[in-house]
Design a protein around this motif. Structure first.
Motif, PDB file in Angstrom:
ATOM      1  N   ILE A 180       0.846  -1.189   0.000  1.00  0.00           N
ATOM      2  CA  ILE A 180       0.000   0.000   0.000  1.00  0.00           C
ATOM      3  C   ILE A 180       0.883   1.241   0.000  1.00  0.00           C
ATOM      4  O   ILE A 180       0.639   2.212  -0.730  1.00  0.00           O
ATOM      5  N   GLN A 181       1.930   1.215   0.796  1.00  0.00           N
ATOM      6  CA  GLN A 181       2.888   2.328   0.801  1.00  0.00           C
ATOM      7  C   GLN A 181       3.540   2.472  -0.573  1.00  0.00           C
ATOM      8  O   GLN A 181       3.854   3.573  -1.017  1.00  0.00           O
ATOM      9  N   ALA A 182       3.722   1.364  -1.294  1.00  0.00           N
ATOM     10  CA  ALA A 182       4.330   1.407  -2.624  1.00  0.00           C
ATOM     11  C   ALA A 182       3.443   2.133  -3.634  1.00  0.00           C
ATOM     12  O   ALA A 182       3.931   2.578  -4.680  1.00  0.00           O
ATOM     13  N   ARG A 183       2.145   2.262  -3.335  1.00  0.00           N
ATOM     14  CA  ARG A 183       1.271   3.015  -4.238  1.00  0.00           C
ATOM     15  C   ARG A 183       1.709   4.476  -4.367  1.00  0.00           C
ATOM     16  O   ARG A 183       1.406   5.132  -5.363  1.00  0.00           O
ATOM     17  N   TYR A 184       2.425   4.972  -3.386  1.00  0.00           N
ATOM     18  CA  TYR A 184       2.841   6.374  -3.402  1.00  0.00           C
ATOM     19  C   TYR A 184       4.062   6.590  -4.295  1.00  0.00           C
ATOM     20  O   TYR A 184       4.580   7.705  -4.385  1.00  0.00           O
ATOM     21  N   SER A 185       4.487   5.530  -4.978  1.00  0.00           N
ATOM     22  CA  SER A 185       5.497   5.662  -6.028  1.00  0.00           C
ATOM     23  C   SER A 185       5.035   4.958  -7.313  1.00  0.00           C
ATOM     24  O   SER A 185       5.227   5.474  -8.408  1.00  0.00           O
ATOM     25  N   PHE A 186       4.370   3.797  -7.161  1.00  0.00           N
ATOM     26  CA  PHE A 186       3.905   3.037  -8.326  1.00  0.00           C
ATOM     27  C   PHE A 186       2.487   3.399  -8.755  1.00  0.00           C
ATOM     28  O   PHE A 186       2.046   2.983  -9.826  1.00  0.00           O
ATOM     29  N   GLY A 187       1.745   4.141  -7.936  1.00  0.00           N
ATOM     30  CA  GLY A 187       0.389   4.497  -8.306  1.00  0.00           C
ATOM     31  C   GLY A 187      -0.622   3.425  -7.951  1.00  0.00           C
ATOM     32  O   GLY A 187      -0.261   2.295  -7.577  1.00  0.00           O
ATOM     33  N   ARG A 188      -1.879   3.764  -8.093  1.00  0.00           N
ATOM     34  CA  ARG A 188      -2.975   2.891  -7.673  1.00  0.00           C
ATOM     35  C   ARG A 188      -3.066   1.621  -8.499  1.00  0.00           C
ATOM     36  O   ARG A 188      -3.367   0.539  -7.974  1.00  0.00           O
ATOM     37  N   TYR A 189      -2.827   1.713  -9.802  1.00  0.00           N
ATOM     38  CA  TYR A 189      -3.035   0.566 -10.673  1.00  0.00           C
ATOM     39  C   TYR A 189      -1.729  -0.100 -11.107  1.00  0.00           C
ATOM     40  O   TYR A 189      -1.652  -1.327 -11.181  1.00  0.00           O
ATOM     41  N   VAL A 190      -0.716   0.679 -11.380  1.00  0.00           N
ATOM     42  CA  VAL A 190       0.558   0.097 -11.810  1.00  0.00           C
ATOM     43  C   VAL A 190       1.193  -0.736 -10.704  1.00  0.00           C
ATOM     44  O   VAL A 190       1.940  -1.675 -10.968  1.00  0.00           O
ATOM     45  N   VAL A 191       0.852  -0.422  -9.444  1.00  0.00           N
ATOM     46  CA  VAL A 191       1.401  -1.200  -8.326  1.00  0.00           C
ATOM     47  C   VAL A 191       1.001  -2.670  -8.413  1.00  0.00           C
ATOM     48  O   VAL A 191       1.628  -3.531  -7.783  1.00  0.00           O
ATOM     49  N   SER A 192      -0.012  -2.986  -9.223  1.00  0.00           N
ATOM     50  CA  SER A 192      -0.432  -4.378  -9.380  1.00  0.00           C
ATOM     51  C   SER A 192       0.688  -5.249  -9.938  1.00  0.00           C
ATOM     52  O   SER A 192       0.735  -6.457  -9.675  1.00  0.00           O
ATOM     53  N   ILE A 193       1.604  -4.642 -10.687  1.00  0.00           N
ATOM     54  CA  ILE A 193       2.712  -5.426 -11.262  1.00  0.00           C
ATOM     55  C   ILE A 193       3.659  -5.920 -10.172  1.00  0.00           C
ATOM     56  O   ILE A 193       3.914  -7.124 -10.075  1.00  0.00           O
ATOM     57  N   PRO A 194       4.209  -5.035  -9.311  1.00  0.00           N
ATOM     58  CA  PRO A 194       5.023  -5.570  -8.213  1.00  0.00           C
ATOM     59  C   PRO A 194       4.232  -6.434  -7.236  1.00  0.00           C
ATOM     60  O   PRO A 194       4.796  -7.351  -6.625  1.00  0.00           O
ATOM     61  N   VAL A 195       2.938  -6.168  -7.087  1.00  0.00           N
ATOM     62  CA  VAL A 195       2.115  -7.015  -6.213  1.00  0.00           C
ATOM     63  C   VAL A 195       2.050  -8.437  -6.766  1.00  0.00           C
ATOM     64  O   VAL A 195       2.190  -9.416  -6.025  1.00  0.00           O
ATOM     65  N   LEU A 196       1.846  -8.560  -8.072  1.00  0.00           N
ATOM     66  CA  LEU A 196       1.823  -9.882  -8.699  1.00  0.00           C
ATOM     67  C   LEU A 196       3.164 -10.596  -8.538  1.00  0.00           C
ATOM     68  O   LEU A 196       3.219 -11.792  -8.228  1.00  0.00           O
ATOM     69  N   LEU A 197       4.248  -9.840  -8.752  1.00  0.00           N
ATOM     70  CA  LEU A 197       5.577 -10.425  -8.584  1.00  0.00           C
ATOM     71  C   LEU A 197       5.810 -10.843  -7.131  1.00  0.00           C
ATOM     72  O   LEU A 197       6.421 -11.889  -6.860  1.00  0.00           O
ATOM     73  N   ASN A 198       5.312 -10.041  -6.209  1.00  0.00           N
ATOM     74  CA  ASN A 198       5.462 -10.365  -4.797  1.00  0.00           C
ATOM     75  C   ASN A 198       4.642 -11.590  -4.425  1.00  0.00           C
ATOM     76  O   ASN A 198       5.094 -12.447  -3.650  1.00  0.00           O
ATOM     77  N   LEU A 199       3.446 -11.694  -4.971  1.00  0.00           N
ATOM     78  CA  LEU A 199       2.625 -12.879  -4.734  1.00  0.00           C
ATOM     79  C   LEU A 199       3.324 -14.133  -5.246  1.00  0.00           C
ATOM     80  O   LEU A 199       3.328 -15.180  -4.579  1.00  0.00           O
ATOM     81  N   PRO A 244       0.548   9.031  -7.488  1.00  0.00           N
ATOM     82  CA  PRO A 244       1.364   9.101  -8.700  1.00  0.00           C
ATOM     83  C   PRO A 244       0.805   8.199  -9.799  1.00  0.00           C
ATOM     84  O   PRO A 244       0.134   7.193  -9.518  1.00  0.00           O
ATOM     85  N   VAL A 245       1.098   8.533 -11.041  1.00  0.00           N
ATOM     86  CA  VAL A 245       0.628   7.721 -12.162  1.00  0.00           C
ATOM     87  C   VAL A 245       1.276   6.345 -12.121  1.00  0.00           C
ATOM     88  O   VAL A 245       0.638   5.334 -12.400  1.00  0.00           O
ATOM     89  N   GLY A 246       2.552   6.307 -11.789  1.00  0.00           N
ATOM     90  CA  GLY A 246       3.254   5.034 -11.676  1.00  0.00           C
ATOM     91  C   GLY A 246       4.097   4.674 -12.885  1.00  0.00           C
ATOM     92  O   GLY A 246       4.863   3.708 -12.848  1.00  0.00           O
ATOM     93  N   LEU A 247       3.991   5.467 -13.954  1.00  0.00           N
ATOM     94  CA  LEU A 247       4.759   5.159 -15.162  1.00  0.00           C
ATOM     95  C   LEU A 247       6.256   5.329 -14.942  1.00  0.00           C
ATOM     96  O   LEU A 247       7.067   4.583 -15.497  1.00  0.00           O
ATOM     97  N   ALA A 248       6.630   6.307 -14.130  1.00  0.00           N
ATOM     98  CA  ALA A 248       8.054   6.510 -13.848  1.00  0.00           C
ATOM     99  C   ALA A 248       8.634   5.304 -13.138  1.00  0.00           C
ATOM    100  O   ALA A 248       9.744   4.834 -13.452  1.00  0.00           O
ATOM    101  N   ALA A 249       7.883   4.770 -12.187  1.00  0.00           N
ATOM    102  CA  ALA A 249       8.365   3.629 -11.405  1.00  0.00           C
ATOM    103  C   ALA A 249       8.515   2.384 -12.272  1.00  0.00           C
ATOM    104  O   ALA A 249       9.574   1.736 -12.264  1.00  0.00           O
ATOM    105  N   ILE A 250       7.477   2.044 -13.026  1.00  0.00           N
ATOM    106  CA  ILE A 250       7.532   0.806 -13.799  1.00  0.00           C
ATOM    107  C   ILE A 250       8.529   0.918 -14.950  1.00  0.00           C
ATOM    108  O   ILE A 250       9.228  -0.042 -15.289  1.00  0.00           O
ATOM    109  N   THR A 251       8.629   2.104 -15.542  1.00  0.00           N
ATOM    110  CA  THR A 251       9.601   2.299 -16.627  1.00  0.00           C
ATOM    111  C   THR A 251      11.025   2.169 -16.114  1.00  0.00           C
ATOM    112  O   THR A 251      11.887   1.591 -16.786  1.00  0.00           O
TER     113      THR A 251
END
Length: 500
Positions: free
Chosen positions: A129-148, A438-445
């Motif tokens: 949830i804290q990671a949403r403040y860098s990856f954004g609300r939706y893009v954070v799903s990518i690291p969440v999936l990897l973490n799962l 944040p949009v999260g594009l900076a983080a995932i890119t």
């Protein structure tokens, strides 16, 4: 029916008449069953609260030493022994070289999870949830999936190791597959418990684990000194590649670090949380991995151990080490298999929270329901994985170190560089509002771009990059550094364009 209504008005319990509709009976039964179930949950202190940030008034735990004990208990089990064995078995390192690599890389890779654990009391947020403040609300799903995938992979490993131990102590009458099922069910029961029960359990779980491991080491001590001579001297490539395995064990804890500290009083000094977390992670892991390296190094010189290893891998070796203790030795092997439950408790707790983080609608589903789903999936997966266990283990650990290091670089850079270390900037009011995060594009890119150099630095059974052929596997180091460097300019650009 009129009589029933009259009785109800008088406060007299209504009696069902024989002609009541069956659907009514079914509904009443369902209500009663649900009531009984929820009473059982409350009696077991099951935490139904999910991923919502914890308000300051609910962060009241002051038994800060529990931060140390939960990490210590999670890592006080035979999983560390299994990983340490890879030094001699997979990379041909001596006990001395394996031990030095274990010590150095554990000291280095424990820093990130210990640091991110300090975010829990200060923000009241789970790590993803804290990671949403860098990856954004939706893009954070990518690291969440990897973490799962990472956490589930660790659960698979634990089930396999535990199942092998139970099979070994039974002399083969209990198959590893049945042992896996037993460990899976026991892990499920513990995973139902919430934060407070988990911390209480982990306060004491390490005690039988340490005693059992000490007994096993004492019984096998006379053989452990007979170390085989490596076929070739250690090279930098061999040490770095094994170091990546060690880091792959430690670094992923960073993605769940604050999950285990969210309910602690925010007034606790961050250095205290860091210190407890760091040494809770470091101490048992180093000792157990070194023990694993010693066991693997002695394996070629002890025929009984080698035969037991061929039958039940790690569980077989432990049973062979304790064979001189007779029935008591078998009892100790069972205890060693149950030490893994300390790890599954914390890991499964984080898995259930990550499920709720992944899909918005899942927040309405109680956390414990996901534990059941995961167990049903993981048990057959573990049964299949144990067929080629060490090959699967090496490949799995190698991959998770890369994305975890990239994730850490991005999250820490956001906190220190863009938020100036200000925990108050993690506004609870916007944790689930995409338009304010944040949009999260900076983080995932940043993460994706870093893999342009990570891939040439990888050294795997199925791929060895041109750089790794000379240096050994340095993928996780490169992932961390490049993600950090890429994120700074890309986040500046994202803020300029999006205004958030």
């Amino acid at each position: 029916m009129a009589a029933v209504a009259a009785d109800a008005e008088k406060g007299v319990p209504a009696q069902r008449t024989p002609d009541v509709d069956r659907d009514d009976q079914s509904d009443t039964f369902s209500i009663k069953a649900s009531s009984i179930f929820h009473k059982a949950l409350r009696m077991g202190r099951v935490e139904e609260k999910g991923i919502q940030p914890i308000p300051v008034e609910e962060r009241q735990m002051t038994r800060f030493y529990n931060i140390f004990t939960i990490w210590f208990s999670i890592n006080s089990n035979i999983l560390g022994i299994t990983f340490g064995m890879l030094g001699p078995l997979a990379y041909g390192l001596s006990l001395r070289d394996s031990s030095l690599a274990i010590l150095f890389f554990c000291m280095l890779s424990s820093i990130a999870p210990a640091y991110l654990a300090t975010f829990g009391p200060k923000t009241g947020m789970r790590q993803m949830i804290q990671a949403r403040y860098s990856f954004g609300r939706y893009v954070v799903s990518i690291p969440v999936l990897l973490n799962l995938a990472t956490l589930t992979g660790f659960i698979v490993i634990i089930y396999v190791v535990g199942g092998q131990c139970l099979s070994a102590v039974s002399g083969g009458s209990l198959t590893p597959d049945v042992g896996i099922v037993i460990i899976g069910i026991l892990s499920l029961l513990i995973s139902f418990c919430g934060f407070k029960v988990l911390h209480y359990y982990e306060t004491y779980a390490f005690i039988p684990a340490v005693i059992a491991i000490a007994i096993a080491t004492g019984c096998g001590g006379s053989v452990l000194k007979n170390q085989a001579v490596p076929a070739e001297p250690a090279s930098a490539s061999m040490v770095l590649s094994f170091g990546m395995i060690v880091a792959g064990y430690m670094i992923p804890w960073a993605a769940i670090a604050s999950d285990l500290t969210t309910y602690f009083d925010p007034k606790v000094p961050s250095w205290r949380v860091f210190t407890y977390s760091y040494f809770g992670l470091l101490t048992p892991t180093v000792l157990l991995m070194v023990l694993g390296a010693a066991i693997a190094g002695a394996l070629p010189n002890e025929p009984d151990w080698e035969e037991a290893y061929g039958q039940s891998l790690v569980g077989g070796i432990l049973a062979a080490m304790l064979a001189s203790a007779g029935g008591f030795g078998k009892f100790v092997v069972v205890i060693l298999s149950l030490t893994l439950l300390g790890n599954t408790g914390g890991t499964m707790y984080a898995i259930t929270l990550n499920f709720q983080t992944l899909i918005p609608g899942l927040i309405k589903i109680p956390r414990y329901a996901f534990a059941i789903v995961v167990t049903v999936i993981v048990i057959p997966t573990a049964i299949r994985a144990q067929r080629d266990f060490f090959v699967n283990l090496e490949n799995f650990i190698a991959l998770i170190a890369y994305w975890s290091a990239s994730f850490i670089g991005i999250v820490i850079t956001e906190h220190l560089f863009f938020r100036r270390g200000n925990y108050a900037s993690y506004d609870h009011a916007i944790w689930n509002v995409a338009s304010h995060l944040p949009v999260g594009l900076a983080a995932i890119t940043s993460g994706v771009l870093s893999f342009g150099l990570v891939v040439p630095c990888m050294a795997q059974a199925w791929w060895t990059g041109p750089i790794a052929k000379t240096t050994g596997d340095i993928g996780f180091e490169v992932a961390f550094v490049l993600s950090t460097l890429f994120y700074i300019p890309l986040r500046h650009l994202e803020k300029k364009v999006s205004g958030r």
